[in-house]
Scaffold this motif. Sequence first.
Motif, PDB file in Angstrom:
ATOM      1  N   GLU A   1      17.852  82.428  41.955  1.00  0.00           N
ATOM      2  CA  GLU A   1      17.733  81.084  42.503  1.00  0.00           C
ATOM      3  C   GLU A   1      17.154  81.072  43.910  1.00  0.00           C
ATOM      4  OE1 GLU A   1      20.385  82.383  41.126  1.00  0.00           O
ATOM      5  OE2 GLU A   1      20.386  81.303  39.201  1.00  0.00           O
ATOM      6  N   ASN A   2      17.101  82.209  44.586  1.00  0.00           N
ATOM      7  CA  ASN A   2      16.521  82.249  45.934  1.00  0.00           C
ATOM      8  C   ASN A   2      15.020  81.975  45.924  1.00  0.00           C
ATOM      9  OD1 ASN A   2      19.039  82.930  46.835  1.00  0.00           O
ATOM     10  ND2 ASN A   2      18.584  85.098  47.149  1.00  0.00           N
ATOM     11  N   HIS A   3      14.366  82.321  44.842  1.00  0.00           N
ATOM     12  CA  HIS A   3      12.895  82.241  44.775  1.00  0.00           C
ATOM     13  C   HIS A   3      12.523  81.410  43.549  1.00  0.00           C
ATOM     14  CE1 HIS A   3       8.799  84.541  44.609  1.00  0.00           C
ATOM     15  NE2 HIS A   3       8.677  83.308  45.028  1.00  0.00           N
ATOM     16  N   LEU A   4      12.522  80.079  43.729  1.00  0.00           N
ATOM     17  CA  LEU A   4      12.258  79.180  42.617  1.00  0.00           C
ATOM     18  C   LEU A   4      10.803  78.747  42.544  1.00  0.00           C
ATOM     19  CD1 LEU A   4      15.448  76.910  42.705  1.00  0.00           C
ATOM     20  CD2 LEU A   4      14.975  78.861  41.212  1.00  0.00           C
ATOM     21  N   THR A   5      10.097  78.754  43.658  1.00  0.00           N
ATOM     22  CA  THR A   5       8.689  78.368  43.677  1.00  0.00           C
ATOM     23  C   THR A   5       7.845  79.530  44.165  1.00  0.00           C
ATOM     24  OG1 THR A   5       8.786  77.487  45.932  1.00  0.00           O
ATOM     25  CG2 THR A   5       9.309  75.967  44.125  1.00  0.00           C
ATOM     26  N   GLN A   6       6.514  79.364  44.043  1.00  0.00           N
ATOM     27  CA  GLN A   6       5.607  80.463  44.375  1.00  0.00           C
ATOM     28  C   GLN A   6       5.644  80.821  45.851  1.00  0.00           C
ATOM     29  OE1 GLN A   6       3.695  82.447  42.549  1.00  0.00           O
ATOM     30  NE2 GLN A   6       2.853  83.468  44.347  1.00  0.00           N
ATOM     31  N   ALA A   7       5.697  79.830  46.724  1.00  0.00           N
ATOM     32  CA  ALA A   7       5.520  80.090  48.157  1.00  0.00           C
ATOM     33  C   ALA A   7       6.806  80.049  48.966  1.00  0.00           C
ATOM     34  CB  ALA A   7       4.526  79.090  48.748  1.00  0.00           C
ATOM     35  N   SER A   8       7.845  79.395  48.475  1.00  0.00           N
ATOM     36  CA  SER A   8       9.037  79.194  49.303  1.00  0.00           C
ATOM     37  C   SER A   8      10.173  80.106  48.879  1.00  0.00           C
ATOM     38  CB  SER A   8       9.503  77.735  49.238  1.00  0.00           C
ATOM     39  OG  SER A   8       9.878  77.399  47.919  1.00  0.00           O
ATOM     40  N   PHE A   9      10.957  80.529  49.873  1.00  0.00           N
ATOM     41  CA  PHE A   9      12.160  81.336  49.639  1.00  0.00           C
ATOM     42  C   PHE A   9      13.288  80.702  50.439  1.00  0.00           C
ATOM     43  CE2 PHE A   9      15.248  84.553  50.645  1.00  0.00           C
ATOM     44  CZ  PHE A   9      15.373  85.285  49.475  1.00  0.00           C
ATOM     45  N   VAL A  10      14.362  80.349  49.759  1.00  0.00           N
ATOM     46  CA  VAL A  10      15.540  79.766  50.404  1.00  0.00           C
ATOM     47  C   VAL A  10      16.765  80.484  49.862  1.00  0.00           C
ATOM     48  CG1 VAL A  10      16.893  77.692  50.841  1.00  0.00           C
ATOM     49  CG2 VAL A  10      14.403  77.526  50.632  1.00  0.00           C
ATOM     50  N   CYS A  11      17.461  81.183  50.723  1.00  0.00           N
ATOM     51  CA  CYS A  11      18.640  81.942  50.305  1.00  0.00           C
ATOM     52  C   CYS A  11      19.791  80.989  49.988  1.00  0.00           C
ATOM     53  CB  CYS A  11      19.044  82.916  51.408  1.00  0.00           C
ATOM     54  SG  CYS A  11      20.494  83.919  50.995  1.00  0.00           S
ATOM     55  N   THR A  12      20.394  81.133  48.839  1.00  0.00           N
ATOM     56  CA  THR A  12      21.514  80.277  48.441  1.00  0.00           C
ATOM     57  C   THR A  12      22.816  80.682  49.109  1.00  0.00           C
ATOM     58  OG1 THR A  12      21.876  81.700  46.511  1.00  0.00           O
ATOM     59  CG2 THR A  12      20.459  79.775  46.209  1.00  0.00           C
ATOM     60  N   ALA A  13      22.841  81.839  49.783  1.00  0.00           N
ATOM     61  CA  ALA A  13      24.069  82.298  50.426  1.00  0.00           C
ATOM     62  C   ALA A  13      24.107  81.917  51.902  1.00  0.00           C
ATOM     63  CB  ALA A  13      24.203  83.811  50.274  1.00  0.00           C
TER      64      ALA A  13
ATOM     65  N   SER B   1      11.406  90.406  45.826  1.00  0.00           N
ATOM     66  CA  SER B   1      11.049  88.991  45.942  1.00  0.00           C
ATOM     67  C   SER B   1      12.251  88.067  45.825  1.00  0.00           C
ATOM     68  CB  SER B   1      10.018  88.615  44.877  1.00  0.00           C
ATOM     69  OG  SER B   1      10.558  88.809  43.573  1.00  0.00           O
ATOM     70  N   ARG B   2      13.404  88.589  45.378  1.00  0.00           N
ATOM     71  CA  ARG B   2      14.595  87.764  45.202  1.00  0.00           C
ATOM     72  C   ARG B   2      15.683  88.050  46.238  1.00  0.00           C
ATOM     73  NH1 ARG B   2      15.496  88.119  38.608  1.00  0.00           N
ATOM     74  NH2 ARG B   2      13.440  87.282  38.011  1.00  0.00           N
ATOM     75  N   THR B   3      15.488  89.069  47.064  1.00  0.00           N
ATOM     76  CA  THR B   3      16.505  89.472  48.033  1.00  0.00           C
ATOM     77  C   THR B   3      16.235  88.814  49.381  1.00  0.00           C
ATOM     78  OG1 THR B   3      16.746  91.598  46.921  1.00  0.00           O
ATOM     79  CG2 THR B   3      17.591  91.433  49.171  1.00  0.00           C
ATOM     80  N   CYS B   4      17.281  88.300  49.991  1.00  0.00           N
ATOM     81  CA  CYS B   4      17.157  87.675  51.306  1.00  0.00           C
ATOM     82  C   CYS B   4      16.968  88.752  52.362  1.00  0.00           C
ATOM     83  CB  CYS B   4      18.393  86.831  51.609  1.00  0.00           C
ATOM     84  SG  CYS B   4      18.377  86.073  53.259  1.00  0.00           S
ATOM     85  N   ALA B   5      15.951  88.593  53.190  1.00  0.00           N
ATOM     86  CA  ALA B   5      15.674  89.574  54.238  1.00  0.00           C
ATOM     87  C   ALA B   5      16.683  89.496  55.378  1.00  0.00           C
ATOM     88  CB  ALA B   5      14.257  89.367  54.777  1.00  0.00           C
TER      89      ALA B   5
ATOM     90  N   ALA C   1      12.048  81.038  54.362  1.00  0.00           N
ATOM     91  CA  ALA C   1      10.844  81.730  54.826  1.00  0.00           C
ATOM     92  C   ALA C   1       9.801  81.647  53.732  1.00  0.00           C
ATOM     93  CB  ALA C   1      11.150  83.190  55.168  1.00  0.00           C
ATOM     94  N   HIS C   2       8.589  82.064  54.088  1.00  0.00           N
ATOM     95  CA  HIS C   2       7.549  82.192  53.062  1.00  0.00           C
ATOM     96  C   HIS C   2       7.948  83.316  52.123  1.00  0.00           C
ATOM     97  CE1 HIS C   2       3.666  82.870  51.156  1.00  0.00           C
ATOM     98  NE2 HIS C   2       3.276  81.690  51.636  1.00  0.00           N
ATOM     99  N   ALA C   3       7.816  83.097  50.835  1.00  0.00           N
ATOM    100  CA  ALA C   3       8.307  84.062  49.849  1.00  0.00           C
ATOM    101  C   ALA C   3       7.617  85.413  49.989  1.00  0.00           C
ATOM    102  CB  ALA C   3       8.110  83.509  48.440  1.00  0.00           C
ATOM    103  N   ASP C   4       6.306  85.420  50.246  1.00  0.00           N
ATOM    104  CA  ASP C   4       5.584  86.687  50.366  1.00  0.00           C
ATOM    105  C   ASP C   4       5.974  87.437  51.630  1.00  0.00           C
ATOM    106  OD1 ASP C   4       4.355  86.052  48.015  1.00  0.00           O
ATOM    107  OD2 ASP C   4       2.498  85.329  48.936  1.00  0.00           O
TER     108      ASP C   4
END
Length: 338
Positions: A297-309, A285-289, A314-317
């Motif tokens: 820090e990539n997965h701070l909220t339930q639904a959103s995923f934003v890679c800091t690198a 859940s924390r690794t960028c696909a 994308a949707h986190a799930d």
Amino acid sequence: MKHIRADDPDGQGRWSFSSQQATLRRLDKAFRAFFDRVKAGRTPGCPRFKGRGWFDSVQWPKDGDGCRWDSQPEHPTATYVRLQGIGHVRVHQHRPVHGRVKTISVKREGRRWYVLVSCQGVPARPLPATGAVTGIDMGVASLVTTSDGEHVVNPRHLAATADRLAVVRRDLARKQRGSKRRRKAVARVAALHAKARRQRIDGAHETALALIRDYGMIVHEDLRITNMTRSASGTIDAPGRNVAQKSGLNRSILDAGWGVFLTILAHKVESAGRELIAVNPAGTSRTCARCGHCAKENHLTQASFVCTACGHAAHADVNAAVNVLRAGLALRRAAEAA
């Protein structure tokens, strides 16, 4: 057991010896698990004494030894099961039994009685090959999310009946122990829980069937649900933190029925000739696909995923499901190379 049956021929002696042995095996299993927890340093939870009114199921390990399925095969329409000490009992059979009957169990749920039959030699029913693969991520907001971006809504069956459960539980709390009215109130509470359980199982069957029809290989997380739903209350000397939030999360996880779904999925995959792979869920859940960067820090909220690198959003799930699929494909390639 032999001495007890010999001294009480009209009581214990008239029931099935094999069925009584199966009950003793359950008792032995409970105490073995208790001593294993003691050795592991966990909260042991000693098995409590249960009178005959507390047992909701009984098992006959072998068809023909104290029980007989379809004991009146000449009957044109009805199905009967014969139980030693009881006689022939009519069964409302909801689907045909395939293979050879191995064990028979009788289970009580509230005011209803069910016969559970396990069989050997059940023919497999393979589905045509599709060539499609998917990874699935289990969640609370969405029960299942595939790597293709499909979401299966979590119906939250127990939460839907929370108001009715609260009413019947308050009614139960006002009843006197041992009274007839309290037994009726207990039956009403049990009926609501049983309905939610049946709905949860039915939904798991439908979701699993849809997956195996569309995909030839399914990869899922190897979840340790018992550890995930362990209480955060802690001890008197070291009390836990965020106990109320953890309790609500545990309730949501158990209401979603991840374990039930994965068990049903495994059975259907085997029958349909599909492939099922379980992978370690750590970091999915924390690794960028896209770039593989793993950070909290990539997965701070339930639904959103934003890679800091790399900035991939994308949707986190869905992102987690893609990582699960890649891990499963890597395991399969490693197994083929070996």
